[in-house]
Write a protein that holds these residues in place. Structure first.
Motif, PDB file in Angstrom:
ATOM      1  N   THR A 190       0.535 -16.571 -24.914  1.00 54.65           N
ATOM      2  CA  THR A 190      -0.841 -17.074 -25.040  1.00 54.65           C
ATOM      3  C   THR A 190      -1.270 -17.674 -26.382  1.00 54.65           C
ATOM      4  OG1 THR A 190      -1.452 -15.016 -23.799  1.00 54.65           O
ATOM      5  CG2 THR A 190      -3.283 -16.023 -24.701  1.00 54.65           C
ATOM      6  N   GLU A 191      -1.943 -16.834 -27.360  1.00 53.17           N
ATOM      7  CA  GLU A 191      -1.967 -17.342 -28.778  1.00 53.17           C
ATOM      8  C   GLU A 191      -1.492 -16.579 -29.930  1.00 53.17           C
ATOM      9  OE1 GLU A 191      -3.039 -20.368 -29.405  1.00 53.17           O
ATOM     10  OE2 GLU A 191      -3.370 -21.041 -27.348  1.00 53.17           O
ATOM     11  N   GLY A 192      -0.540 -15.540 -29.314  1.00 45.76           N
ATOM     12  CA  GLY A 192      -0.264 -14.616 -30.370  1.00 45.76           C
ATOM     13  C   GLY A 192      -1.332 -13.367 -30.631  1.00 45.76           C
ATOM     14  N   GLY A 193      -0.679 -12.393 -31.486  1.00 47.09           N
ATOM     15  CA  GLY A 193      -1.449 -11.373 -31.462  1.00 47.09           C
ATOM     16  C   GLY A 193      -0.919 -10.195 -32.414  1.00 47.09           C
ATOM     17  N   THR A 194      -1.544  -9.036 -32.461  1.00 49.29           N
ATOM     18  CA  THR A 194      -1.206  -7.889 -33.267  1.00 49.29           C
ATOM     19  C   THR A 194      -0.929  -6.579 -32.255  1.00 49.29           C
ATOM     20  OG1 THR A 194      -2.150  -8.822 -35.367  1.00 49.29           O
ATOM     21  CG2 THR A 194      -1.625  -6.488 -35.357  1.00 49.29           C
ATOM     22  N   LEU A 195      -0.074  -6.017 -32.238  1.00 51.92           N
ATOM     23  CA  LEU A 195       0.218  -4.835 -31.466  1.00 51.92           C
ATOM     24  C   LEU A 195       0.279  -3.651 -32.640  1.00 51.92           C
ATOM     25  CD1 LEU A 195       0.946  -3.069 -28.764  1.00 51.92           C
ATOM     26  CD2 LEU A 195       3.016  -4.073 -28.999  1.00 51.92           C
ATOM     27  N   ILE A 196      -0.281  -2.540 -32.183  1.00 47.94           N
ATOM     28  CA  ILE A 196      -0.150  -1.528 -33.218  1.00 47.94           C
ATOM     29  C   ILE A 196       0.224  -0.314 -32.486  1.00 47.94           C
ATOM     30  CG2 ILE A 196      -1.443  -0.306 -35.076  1.00 47.94           C
ATOM     31  CD1 ILE A 196      -3.352  -2.402 -35.245  1.00 47.94           C
ATOM     32  N   ILE A 197       1.444   0.210 -32.965  1.00 50.63           N
ATOM     33  CA  ILE A 197       1.741   1.423 -32.183  1.00 50.63           C
ATOM     34  C   ILE A 197       1.281   2.637 -33.004  1.00 50.63           C
ATOM     35  CG2 ILE A 197       3.856   2.587 -31.174  1.00 50.63           C
ATOM     36  CD1 ILE A 197       5.230  -0.001 -31.047  1.00 50.63           C
ATOM     37  N   GLY A 198       0.916   3.691 -32.326  1.00 51.62           N
ATOM     38  CA  GLY A 198       0.469   4.990 -32.970  1.00 51.62           C
ATOM     39  C   GLY A 198      -1.241   5.052 -33.208  1.00 51.62           C
ATOM     40  N   VAL A 199      -1.664   4.215 -32.448  1.00 53.41           N
ATOM     41  CA  VAL A 199      -3.080   4.162 -32.282  1.00 53.41           C
ATOM     42  C   VAL A 199      -3.576   4.295 -30.675  1.00 53.41           C
ATOM     43  CG1 VAL A 199      -5.137   3.060 -32.577  1.00 53.41           C
ATOM     44  CG2 VAL A 199      -3.286   2.741 -34.396  1.00 53.41           C
ATOM     45  N   GLU A 200      -4.515   5.233 -30.544  1.00 52.88           N
ATOM     46  CA  GLU A 200      -5.042   5.128 -28.998  1.00 52.88           C
ATOM     47  C   GLU A 200      -5.823   4.316 -28.582  1.00 52.88           C
ATOM     48  OE1 GLU A 200      -4.994   9.754 -27.691  1.00 52.88           O
ATOM     49  OE2 GLU A 200      -6.533   9.561 -29.467  1.00 52.88           O
ATOM     50  N   ASP A 201      -6.442   4.088 -27.439  1.00 51.60           N
ATOM     51  CA  ASP A 201      -7.003   2.978 -27.141  1.00 51.60           C
ATOM     52  C   ASP A 201      -8.601   2.759 -27.621  1.00 51.60           C
ATOM     53  OD1 ASP A 201      -5.221   2.107 -25.207  1.00 51.60           O
ATOM     54  OD2 ASP A 201      -6.213   3.006 -23.485  1.00 51.60           O
ATOM     55  N   ASP A 202      -9.068   3.946 -28.186  1.00 52.91           N
ATOM     56  CA  ASP A 202     -10.246   4.194 -28.729  1.00 52.91           C
ATOM     57  C   ASP A 202     -10.435   4.012 -30.350  1.00 52.91           C
ATOM     58  OD1 ASP A 202      -9.333   6.422 -29.661  1.00 52.91           O
ATOM     59  OD2 ASP A 202     -10.409   7.836 -28.401  1.00 52.91           O
ATOM     60  N   GLY A 203      -9.125   3.642 -30.599  1.00 53.59           N
ATOM     61  CA  GLY A 203      -9.100   3.540 -32.066  1.00 53.59           C
ATOM     62  C   GLY A 203      -8.518   4.847 -32.976  1.00 53.59           C
ATOM     63  N   HIS A 204      -8.335   5.901 -32.206  1.00 51.53           N
ATOM     64  CA  HIS A 204      -7.979   6.932 -32.945  1.00 51.53           C
ATOM     65  C   HIS A 204      -6.561   6.886 -33.475  1.00 51.53           C
ATOM     66  CE1 HIS A 204      -7.487  11.026 -34.316  1.00 51.53           C
ATOM     67  NE2 HIS A 204      -6.501  11.252 -33.332  1.00 51.53           N
ATOM     68  N   VAL A 205      -6.352   7.097 -34.828  1.00 54.03           N
ATOM     69  CA  VAL A 205      -4.909   6.980 -35.489  1.00 54.03           C
ATOM     70  C   VAL A 205      -4.057   8.279 -35.035  1.00 54.03           C
ATOM     71  CG1 VAL A 205      -3.445   6.667 -37.283  1.00 54.03           C
ATOM     72  CG2 VAL A 205      -5.916   5.579 -37.035  1.00 54.03           C
ATOM     73  N   LEU A 206      -2.841   8.144 -34.173  1.00 58.29           N
ATOM     74  CA  LEU A 206      -2.067   9.289 -33.889  1.00 58.29           C
ATOM     75  C   LEU A 206      -1.024   9.384 -35.126  1.00 58.29           C
ATOM     76  CD1 LEU A 206      -1.713   9.065 -29.957  1.00 58.29           C
ATOM     77  CD2 LEU A 206      -3.055  10.729 -31.350  1.00 58.29           C
TER      78      LEU A 206
END
Length: 301
Positions: A190-206
């Motif tokens: 698509t147009e690229g993007g940022t994937l962040i591992i260690g974060v839940e769908d609601d934005g809570h940082v695990l």
């Protein structure tokens, strides 16, 4: 690409009014509907034995996306008979599938004028959509990771709780890796993007505690594992478009993967063979073979 664009713009089914993105499966799966029925065009305008005529009848500008039930219900009805009914029942439904609003173009005798007008509408909507994605992408690239998390998931931002630790079963689950890989593939296509591992769908940082524990708490081993997975499932030729690093957010480590758009179509090696993913708003969607061909033609010629 027109299907993806229609769903992104909130296109609805012309019978039940439900957004295409939320249609149930089984008999309601999505069909590519001929706005001007094939039988009508062949009986009044074109020769079914002529290759060029068949191309005109079946071109993308004569297609809309509806459930199987609606496609069957419309059957061979003339667009001049049913399109106004659709707009009356669901105002805006025609705009969301790029249908020219001039009723004079809905007559069979005006079919080629209809195609020309609809091609222009599709091109205009597509350009607007892609430009909006580029603006959104530029915004995300300038923000720190903590702000990206606060912004929430979007066309260019995706959160994953873990790479391979199953939070429900509380054990390693290699099947979860596919979810990360398909997001990377979708960003590439698509147009690229940022994937962040260690974060839940609601934005809570695990954080990365569980994933790191599976590699003896070694950040280097985690990065090597991920690099190997990408090489095997996507291909080493795309490694330069994918960059990852650890970052601390709220006292927890997360892993940030920045993905650039690929110069060609990228296929993911999945459990059932090659898969093709694209980004549609906040999700990574697999395209079927017909949609994949159309998308590739639209994006890479």
């Amino acid at each position: 690409m027109t299907f993806i664009l229609a769903k992104a713009l909130g296109a609805v089914d012309w019978f039940n009014g439900m957004p295409l993105a939320r249609q149930p499966q089984n008999r309601y799966y999505i069909h590519s509907h001929h706005i001007f029925p094939q039988s009508l065009l062949y009986s009044e305008l074109y020769d079914p034995n002529n290759h060029l005529d068949r191309k005109k009848v079946n071109e993308i500008a004569n297609r809309a996306f509806l459930t199987a039930a609606t496609n069957q219900a419309l059957s061979n009805r003339r667009p001049e008979e049913y399109l106004h009914e659709v707009e009356e029942r669901f105002p805006g439904a025609l705009d969301k599938q790029f249908i020219p609003k001039n009723p004079d173009l809905w007559r069979v005798s005006a079919y080629e004028d209809f195609l020309e007008a609809r091609r222009a509408l599709i091109a205009s909507k597509l350009n607007d959509f892609l430009n909006s994605l580029l603006v959104e992408r530029e915004e995300t690239q300038r923000r720190p990771v903590s702000e990206l998390i606060a912004m929430g998931e979007s066309s260019f931002i995706e959160f994953k709780s873990t790479l391979q630790w199953d939070l429900r079963q509380r054990k390693k689950n290699p099947a979860l890796r596919h979810s990360v890989l398909k997001t990377i593939a979708a960003f590439l296509n698509t147009e690229g993007g940022t994937l962040i591992i260690g974060v839940e769908d609601d934005g809570h940082v695990l954080g990365m505690e569980h994933d790191l524990a599976l590699v003896h708490n070694s950040p280097d081993r985690f990065e090597q594992l991920l690099a190997n997975l990408i090489t095997e499932a996507i291909g080493p030729q795309y490694n330069h478009l994918i960059r990852g690093h650890f970052e601390s957010v709220n006292g927890e480590q997360v892993y940030v993967i920045e993905v650039e758009k690929a110069p060609e179509a990228v296929f993911l090696k999945g459990p059932q063979g090659k898969e093709f993913y694209v980004r549609v708003r906040t999700s990574s969607r697999a395209l079927d073979p017909e949609q994949t061909v159309e998308y590739i033609q639209m994006n890479w010629g």
